[in-house]
Design a protein around this motif. Structure first.
Motif, PDB file in Angstrom:
ATOM      1  N   GLU A  55      58.758  34.075  36.279  1.00  0.00           N
ATOM      2  CA  GLU A  55      59.017  32.667  35.969  1.00  0.00           C
ATOM      3  C   GLU A  55      58.528  31.718  37.056  1.00  0.00           C
ATOM      4  OE1 GLU A  55      63.226  32.595  35.146  1.00  0.00           O
ATOM      5  OE2 GLU A  55      62.942  33.470  33.146  1.00  0.00           O
ATOM      6  N   ALA A  56      58.107  32.244  38.201  1.00  0.00           N
ATOM      7  CA  ALA A  56      57.664  31.412  39.326  1.00  0.00           C
ATOM      8  C   ALA A  56      56.207  30.994  39.133  1.00  0.00           C
ATOM      9  CB  ALA A  56      57.809  32.191  40.634  1.00  0.00           C
ATOM     10  N   PRO A  57      55.839  29.851  39.724  1.00  0.00           N
ATOM     11  CA  PRO A  57      54.432  29.432  39.667  1.00  0.00           C
ATOM     12  C   PRO A  57      53.530  30.524  40.260  1.00  0.00           C
ATOM     13  CG  PRO A  57      55.811  27.688  40.578  1.00  0.00           C
ATOM     14  CD  PRO A  57      56.673  28.916  40.462  1.00  0.00           C
ATOM     15  N   ASP A  58      52.461  30.845  39.557  1.00  0.00           N
ATOM     16  CA  ASP A  58      51.507  31.876  39.977  1.00  0.00           C
ATOM     17  C   ASP A  58      52.157  33.239  40.176  1.00  0.00           C
ATOM     18  OD1 ASP A  58      49.356  30.039  39.975  1.00  0.00           O
ATOM     19  OD2 ASP A  58      49.922  29.374  41.992  1.00  0.00           O
ATOM     20  N   ARG A  59      53.351  33.427  39.617  1.00  0.00           N
ATOM     21  CA  ARG A  59      54.076  34.704  39.700  1.00  0.00           C
ATOM     22  C   ARG A  59      54.274  35.159  41.141  1.00  0.00           C
ATOM     23  NH1 ARG A  59      50.990  37.692  34.706  1.00  0.00           N
ATOM     24  NH2 ARG A  59      52.106  36.598  33.071  1.00  0.00           N
ATOM     25  N   ARG A  60      54.617  34.199  42.011  1.00  0.00           N
ATOM     26  CA  ARG A  60      54.820  34.511  43.422  1.00  0.00           C
ATOM     27  C   ARG A  60      55.915  33.628  44.004  1.00  0.00           C
ATOM     28  NH1 ARG A  60      49.941  34.518  46.394  1.00  0.00           N
ATOM     29  NH2 ARG A  60      49.022  35.307  44.505  1.00  0.00           N
ATOM     30  N   LEU A  61      56.688  34.215  44.917  1.00  0.00           N
ATOM     31  CA  LEU A  61      57.748  33.481  45.617  1.00  0.00           C
ATOM     32  C   LEU A  61      57.805  33.959  47.062  1.00  0.00           C
ATOM     33  CD1 LEU A  61      60.791  33.573  43.142  1.00  0.00           C
ATOM     34  CD2 LEU A  61      59.566  31.532  43.906  1.00  0.00           C
ATOM     35  N   ARG A  62      58.124  33.034  47.968  1.00  0.00           N
ATOM     36  CA  ARG A  62      58.414  33.436  49.338  1.00  0.00           C
ATOM     37  C   ARG A  62      59.652  34.321  49.299  1.00  0.00           C
ATOM     38  NH1 ARG A  62      57.150  28.614  53.542  1.00  0.00           N
ATOM     39  NH2 ARG A  62      56.862  30.409  54.900  1.00  0.00           N
ATOM     40  N   MET A  63      59.721  35.243  50.226  1.00  0.00           N
ATOM     41  CA  MET A  63      60.837  36.199  50.241  1.00  0.00           C
ATOM     42  C   MET A  63      62.185  35.482  50.343  1.00  0.00           C
ATOM     43  SD  MET A  63      59.630  39.226  49.747  1.00  0.00           S
ATOM     44  CE  MET A  63      60.867  40.351  50.363  1.00  0.00           C
ATOM     45  N   ALA A  64      62.270  34.418  51.133  1.00  0.00           N
ATOM     46  CA  ALA A  64      63.532  33.675  51.256  1.00  0.00           C
ATOM     47  C   ALA A  64      63.911  33.022  49.928  1.00  0.00           C
ATOM     48  CB  ALA A  64      63.428  32.630  52.359  1.00  0.00           C
ATOM     49  N   GLU A  65      62.923  32.479  49.210  1.00  0.00           N
ATOM     50  CA  GLU A  65      63.186  31.873  47.907  1.00  0.00           C
ATOM     51  C   GLU A  65      63.628  32.935  46.901  1.00  0.00           C
ATOM     52  OE1 GLU A  65      59.954  28.238  47.799  1.00  0.00           O
ATOM     53  OE2 GLU A  65      59.242  30.278  47.449  1.00  0.00           O
ATOM     54  N   LEU A  66      63.014  34.098  46.974  1.00  0.00           N
ATOM     55  CA  LEU A  66      63.386  35.190  46.087  1.00  0.00           C
ATOM     56  C   LEU A  66      64.815  35.642  46.364  1.00  0.00           C
ATOM     57  CD1 LEU A  66      62.483  37.099  43.854  1.00  0.00           C
ATOM     58  CD2 LEU A  66      61.475  38.572  45.617  1.00  0.00           C
ATOM     59  N   ALA A  67      65.173  35.736  47.639  1.00  0.00           N
ATOM     60  CA  ALA A  67      66.548  36.130  47.996  1.00  0.00           C
ATOM     61  C   ALA A  67      67.551  35.126  47.442  1.00  0.00           C
ATOM     62  CB  ALA A  67      66.685  36.245  49.513  1.00  0.00           C
ATOM     63  N   ASP A  68      67.242  33.840  47.530  1.00  0.00           N
ATOM     64  CA  ASP A  68      68.141  32.816  46.982  1.00  0.00           C
ATOM     65  C   ASP A  68      68.228  32.912  45.461  1.00  0.00           C
ATOM     66  OD1 ASP A  68      68.634  31.841  49.526  1.00  0.00           O
ATOM     67  OD2 ASP A  68      67.201  30.183  49.346  1.00  0.00           O
ATOM     68  N   ALA A  69      67.097  33.180  44.819  1.00  0.00           N
ATOM     69  CA  ALA A  69      67.058  33.217  43.353  1.00  0.00           C
ATOM     70  C   ALA A  69      67.841  34.394  42.794  1.00  0.00           C
ATOM     71  CB  ALA A  69      65.604  33.271  42.865  1.00  0.00           C
ATOM     72  N   VAL A  70      67.812  35.537  43.482  1.00  0.00           N
ATOM     73  CA  VAL A  70      68.493  36.723  42.961  1.00  0.00           C
ATOM     74  C   VAL A  70      69.853  36.947  43.615  1.00  0.00           C
ATOM     75  CG1 VAL A  70      66.392  37.897  42.245  1.00  0.00           C
ATOM     76  CG2 VAL A  70      67.320  38.338  44.510  1.00  0.00           C
ATOM     77  N   LEU A  71      70.238  36.066  44.508  1.00  0.00           N
ATOM     78  CA  LEU A  71      71.545  36.120  45.154  1.00  0.00           C
ATOM     79  C   LEU A  71      71.765  37.400  45.955  1.00  0.00           C
ATOM     80  CD1 LEU A  71      73.647  34.611  42.236  1.00  0.00           C
ATOM     81  CD2 LEU A  71      72.651  33.409  44.186  1.00  0.00           C
ATOM     82  N   LEU A  72      70.720  37.864  46.595  1.00  0.00           N
ATOM     83  CA  LEU A  72      70.815  39.001  47.498  1.00  0.00           C
ATOM     84  C   LEU A  72      70.543  38.514  48.916  1.00  0.00           C
ATOM     85  CD1 LEU A  72      68.731  41.742  45.638  1.00  0.00           C
ATOM     86  CD2 LEU A  72      71.202  41.711  45.950  1.00  0.00           C
ATOM     87  N   SER A  73      70.964  39.287  49.877  1.00  0.00           N
ATOM     88  CA  SER A  73      70.616  38.975  51.259  1.00  0.00           C
ATOM     89  C   SER A  73      69.122  39.179  51.445  1.00  0.00           C
ATOM     90  CB  SER A  73      71.382  39.888  52.219  1.00  0.00           C
ATOM     91  OG  SER A  73      70.934  41.222  52.062  1.00  0.00           O
ATOM     92  N   ARG A  74      68.573  38.602  52.491  1.00  0.00           N
ATOM     93  CA  ARG A  74      67.144  38.794  52.739  1.00  0.00           C
ATOM     94  C   ARG A  74      66.817  40.258  52.965  1.00  0.00           C
ATOM     95  NH1 ARG A  74      65.529  33.329  56.081  1.00  0.00           N
ATOM     96  NH2 ARG A  74      66.079  31.978  54.346  1.00  0.00           N
ATOM     97  N   SER A  75      67.704  40.959  53.675  1.00  0.00           N
ATOM     98  CA  SER A  75      67.433  42.384  53.900  1.00  0.00           C
ATOM     99  C   SER A  75      67.541  43.167  52.591  1.00  0.00           C
ATOM    100  CB  SER A  75      68.377  42.965  54.956  1.00  0.00           C
ATOM    101  OG  SER A  75      69.717  42.887  54.527  1.00  0.00           O
ATOM    102  N   GLY A  76      68.463  42.785  51.726  1.00  0.00           N
ATOM    103  CA  GLY A  76      68.591  43.443  50.422  1.00  0.00           C
ATOM    104  C   GLY A  76      67.351  43.234  49.570  1.00  0.00           C
TER     105      GLY A  76
END
Length: 150
Positions: A55-76
């Motif tokens: 669902e992200a533009p160009d099918r890419r997200l920064r890792m921090a944005e991905l962590a926020d979107a999936v509600l996991l820690s950055r290490s997770g």
């Protein structure tokens, strides 16, 4: 910032509602996860990562944005993306404007896996969740849950 002091105990019906919500969430998560794992090489968390990337533009997200979107820690998220990368569903690239940043990118295999897994997952959502409510109840339930996320 200090947490506000508890001014009263939960009533029996408040505690019952809270526990019922927790049990329902845990049960649905377990059932949906087991269905995905049984039919696809994918956990519920992995499915969520693929959906967020799709669902992200160009099918890419920064890792921090991905962590926020999936509600996991950055290490997770890092560990989950590691597994998805080993399976060929995701790649990592340096962020173009910032050599320090890393983005997760959905691959063609990730898109194909998501497309197949979505059939299983959405059928499970229908069977284990949607079919237990009338349409007006679902609308109300969605509105009530939205209060918790606002």
């Amino acid at each position: 910032m200090a947490e506000p002091a508890v001014t009263r105990r939960l009533t029996g019906s408040e505690m019952d509602a809270w526990r019922s919500f927790l049990r329902a969430h845990a049960r649905l998560s377990r059932v949906l996860e087991s269905e995905l794992v049984a039919k696809h090489p994918l956990s519920l968390g992995g499915y969520d990562v693929l959906v967020q990337l799709a669902e992200a533009p160009d099918r890419r997200l920064r890792m921090a944005e991905l962590a926020d979107a999936v509600l996991l820690s950055r290490s997770g998220v890092t560990r989950l993306v590691d597994r998805l990368e080993m399976a060929g569903m995701v790649t990592r690239e340096r962020f173009e404007s910032d050599g320090r940043g890393v983005v997760a990118v959905l691959t063609t295999k990730g898109v194909d896996t998501l497309r197949e897994a979505a059939r299983t997952h959405l059928a499970g959502v229908m069977r284990h969740f949607v079919e237990h409510f009338e349409p007006d109840e679902l609308t109300e339930f969605g509105a009530l849950c939205s209060r918790l996320t606002d």
